[in-house]
Design an enzyme around this catalytic site. Structure first.
Site, PDB file in Angstrom:
ATOM      1  N   ARG A 216       0.863  -1.178   0.000  1.00 16.31           N
ATOM      2  CA  ARG A 216       0.000   0.000   0.000  1.00 16.31           C
ATOM      3  C   ARG A 216       0.898   1.225   0.000  1.00 16.31           C
ATOM      4  NH1 ARG A 216      -3.185  -3.187  -1.342  1.00 16.31           N
ATOM      5  NH2 ARG A 216      -5.201  -3.718  -0.415  1.00 16.31           N
TER       6      ARG A 216
ATOM      7  N   GLU B 163      -4.763   7.069  -4.936  1.00 17.01           N
ATOM      8  CA  GLU B 163      -4.909   6.328  -6.191  1.00 17.01           C
ATOM      9  C   GLU B 163      -6.227   6.700  -6.860  1.00 17.01           C
ATOM     10  OE1 GLU B 163      -4.376   2.162  -5.305  1.00 17.01           O
ATOM     11  OE2 GLU B 163      -2.301   2.458  -4.725  1.00 17.01           O
TER      12      GLU B 163
ATOM     13  N   HIS C 161      -1.657  -0.056  -9.656  1.00 15.65           N
ATOM     14  CA  HIS C 161      -2.155  -1.032  -8.668  1.00 15.65           C
ATOM     15  C   HIS C 161      -2.746  -2.275  -9.355  1.00 15.65           C
ATOM     16  CE1 HIS C 161      -3.723  -1.385  -4.288  1.00 15.65           C
ATOM     17  NE2 HIS C 161      -3.446  -2.570  -4.791  1.00 15.65           N
ATOM     18  N   ILE C 162      -1.859  -3.021 -10.012  1.00 14.24           N
ATOM     19  CA  ILE C 162      -2.326  -4.184 -10.789  1.00 14.24           C
ATOM     20  C   ILE C 162      -1.728  -5.496 -10.294  1.00 14.24           C
ATOM     21  CG2 ILE C 162      -2.902  -2.927 -12.909  1.00 14.24           C
ATOM     22  CD1 ILE C 162      -0.100  -3.793 -13.977  1.00 14.24           C
TER      23      ILE C 162
HETATM   24  C1  DGY Z   1      -4.953  -6.703  -2.679  1.00  7.99           C
HETATM   25  O1  DGY Z   1      -5.555  -7.734  -2.953  1.00  7.99           O
HETATM   26  O2  DGY Z   1      -4.876  -6.246  -1.537  1.00  7.99           O
HETATM   27  C2  DGY Z   1      -4.287  -6.007  -3.807  1.00  7.99           C
HETATM   28  O3  DGY Z   1      -3.654  -4.862  -3.413  1.00  7.99           O
HETATM   29  C3  DGY Z   1      -5.303  -5.734  -4.874  1.00  7.99           C
HETATM   30  O4  DGY Z   1      -5.182  -6.605  -5.896  1.00  7.99           O
END
Ligand code: DGY
Length: 322
Positions: free
Chosen positions: A239, A268, A287-288
């Protein structure tokens, strides 16, 4: 008998929604790319028995207090820092996430980010497409090696272990730091536990995979970046708020570290004029981590299963607060 009402906060594929229709009355937000407005979410939460949420939805005291009928929140993510789990527990609302099924997909992305950052892959692709590739030259697009280097993984959960396995395939030395020692991983993978400070100063790639909590917020800051090697890279796929972005920008600008590969940001989507996006030594992704079609569909199905099990009074497959 009244069917339970499930609200899904983003448009999901019809075959997934059909699975919800088998046991519930289901409604969903009409956009795949834009989050549900807060007032709509609150209105829906006040009627719903279950919510399927995205990590961009804040499930806080306000939402939980209007959600009088809520029995379960299923978050389409393994991370759950967008949810006030303590408050949900007080109110008897189960909180579910999607661990395990996204482990390898996320580890693949983390390793891609390491390679992209160290080997200047984004710049290299841009250079070919923009016609700036003039000739083969001795140090043209020369980046840093990844193989045989030292990787330091901060947050040795399942994704951390999956990244470690990939790193071992690159003959890397693997250090890790975690709240608890992972003795089994040490024995089976040959990874080495280090204090946070030693890991940060010895690693060529410092990879952050720790969940965002009060303890981890801002743990990568001015002091941390100063301890890193000048030739080291910071990779973040957990994060954004685990790093102080201003301190990261300074460290990158001042040559305290060599580069950063980031899949996550404090805000984001990140603003286009954010200083991080102006730096050549930053690779930024939207964020992929878990974004393969197979994995995202599996995560959606898992949310559906967890919601159905809870609404039927059964033990869900994944729950954070039962
Ligand atoms: C999660 O699952 O926490 C990721 O950051 C999102 O795919």
């Amino acid at each position: 008998m009244r069917k339970p009402y499930v609200y899904i906060t983003r448009k999901l594929p019809e075959p997934i929604v059909d699975q919800f229709r088998l046991f519930s009355e289901v409604k969903m937000w009409n956009s795949e790319n834009l989050p549900v407005p807060r007032e709509v979410l609150l209105e829906e939460a006040s009627k719903a028995d279950a919510l399927l949420t995205m990590l961009s939805d804040k499930v806080d005291q306000q939402l939980l207090s209007v959600g009088k009928n809520l029995k379960v929140i299923a978050n389409l993510a393994v991370g759950f820092d967008n949810i006030d789990v303590i408050e949900a527990t007080k109110r008897g609302v189960a909180v579910c996430n999607t661990p395990d099924i996204l482990t390898d997909t996320t580890a693949d992305l983390v390793f891609s980010l390491i390679l992209m950052t160290a080997r200047k892959l984004v710049e290299a692709v841009d250079c070919v497409k923009s016609g700036e590739w003039k000739s083969w030259s001795p140090l043209f697009m020369a980046g840093a090696d990844v193989h045989h280097k030292t990787i330091g993984i901060v947050g040795m959960g399942k994704i951390g272990e999956a990244v470690a396995k990939r790193a071992l395939g690159f003959d890397m030395k693997v250090l890790y730091h975690n709240r608890n020692r992972k003795v089994e991983a040490e024995q089976t993978l040959g990874v080495t536990y280090q204090s946070f400070n030693d890991l940060v100063s010895e690693s060529d790639f410092v990879v952050c995979l720790t969940p965002l909590t009060e303890e981890t917020k801002g743990m990568f800051n001015k002091e941390t970046f100063r301890k890193m090697k000048h030739a080291a890279f910071f990779i973040n796929a957990s994060r954004g708020a685990v790093a102080v972005e201003k301190d990261l920008v300074d460290a990158l600008k001042n040559g305290e570290i060599a580069g950063a590969g980031l899949d996550v940001f404090v805000k984001e989507p990140i603003d286009l004029d954010h200083p991080l996006l102006q730096l050549e030594n930053v690779v930024a992704l939207p964020h992929i981590g878990s974004a393969s079609v197979e994995t995202r569909l599996a995560m959606m199905k898992r949310c559906c299963q967890n919601i159905e099990l809870i609404l039927n009074g059964k033990q869900p497959l994944n729950v954070l607060n039962m």
